[in-house]
Write a protein that holds these residues in place. Structure first.
Motif, short mmCIF file in Angstrom:
data_model
loop_
_atom_site.label_atom_id
_atom_site.label_comp_id
_atom_site.label_asym_id
_atom_site.label_seq_id
_atom_site.Cartn_x
_atom_site.Cartn_y
_atom_site.Cartn_z
N SER A 1 -3.45 -7.04 -1.98
CA SER A 1 -2.94 -6.58 -0.80
C SER A 1 -1.49 -5.91 -0.95
CB SER A 1 -2.51 -7.73 -0.20
OG SER A 1 -1.68 -8.58 -0.60
N TYR A 2 -1.12 -5.57 -2.21
CA TYR A 2 0.19 -4.82 -2.13
C TYR A 2 -0.06 -3.63 -2.60
CZ TYR A 2 2.73 -9.10 -2.35
OH TYR A 2 3.71 -10.58 -2.14
N VAL A 3 0.73 -2.74 -2.27
CA VAL A 3 1.36 -1.48 -2.58
C VAL A 3 1.98 -1.59 -3.89
CG1 VAL A 3 2.26 0.79 -2.12
CG2 VAL A 3 1.07 0.05 -0.55
N MET A 4 1.66 -0.91 -5.04
CA MET A 4 2.46 -1.10 -6.07
C MET A 4 3.18 0.20 -6.45
SD MET A 4 2.04 -4.32 -7.14
CE MET A 4 2.75 -4.21 -8.72
N GLY A 5 4.24 0.06 -7.14
CA GLY A 5 4.88 1.13 -7.58
C GLY A 5 5.46 1.29 -9.23
#
Length: 122
Positions: A30-34
């Protein structure tokens, strides 16, 4: 979410490296990752980000066309393939989970992994 980056090392200019970031936690997908990087004496800067599904990606202009971010939600992994490396890419690279706000700002991320050092020699 707990994160751990790996895959850094010493490489000559023009070479390639692949960084990996492993996550723990049930809500990884569910997370946008950077990915961010911080060179000695400089501010932490945005490198790339990827949506939860992997369908959308964003890149800093300085790495566009050379770096590729990807993820495998089944393995809870995020990757950063770095090609055509330049000495200016030398930095500690860290992965992080986005919480909201401006995508390229470090303050928009609330979970950070221990970084991995990338050194590019000329």
């Amino acid at each position: 979410v707990q994160l751990q980056a790996s895959g850094g090392g010493l490489v000559q200019a023009g070479g390639s490296l692949r960084l990996s970031c492993v996550a723990s936690g049930r809500t990884f997908s569910s997370y946008v990752m950077g990915w961010f990087r911080q060179a000695p004496g400089k501010e932490r800067e945005f490198v790339a980000a990827i949506s939860g599904s992997g369908g959308s990606t964003w890149y800093a202009d300085s790495v566009k066309g050379r770096f590729t971010i990807s993820r495998d939600n089944a393995k809870k992994m995020v990757y950063l393939q770095m090609n055509s490396l330049e000495p200016e890419d030398t930095a500690v690279y860290s992965c992080a989970a986005y919480k909201g706000g401006i995508l390229y700002l470090p303050t928009s991320y609330d979970y950070w992994g221990q970084g991995t050092l990338v050194t590019v020699s000329s």
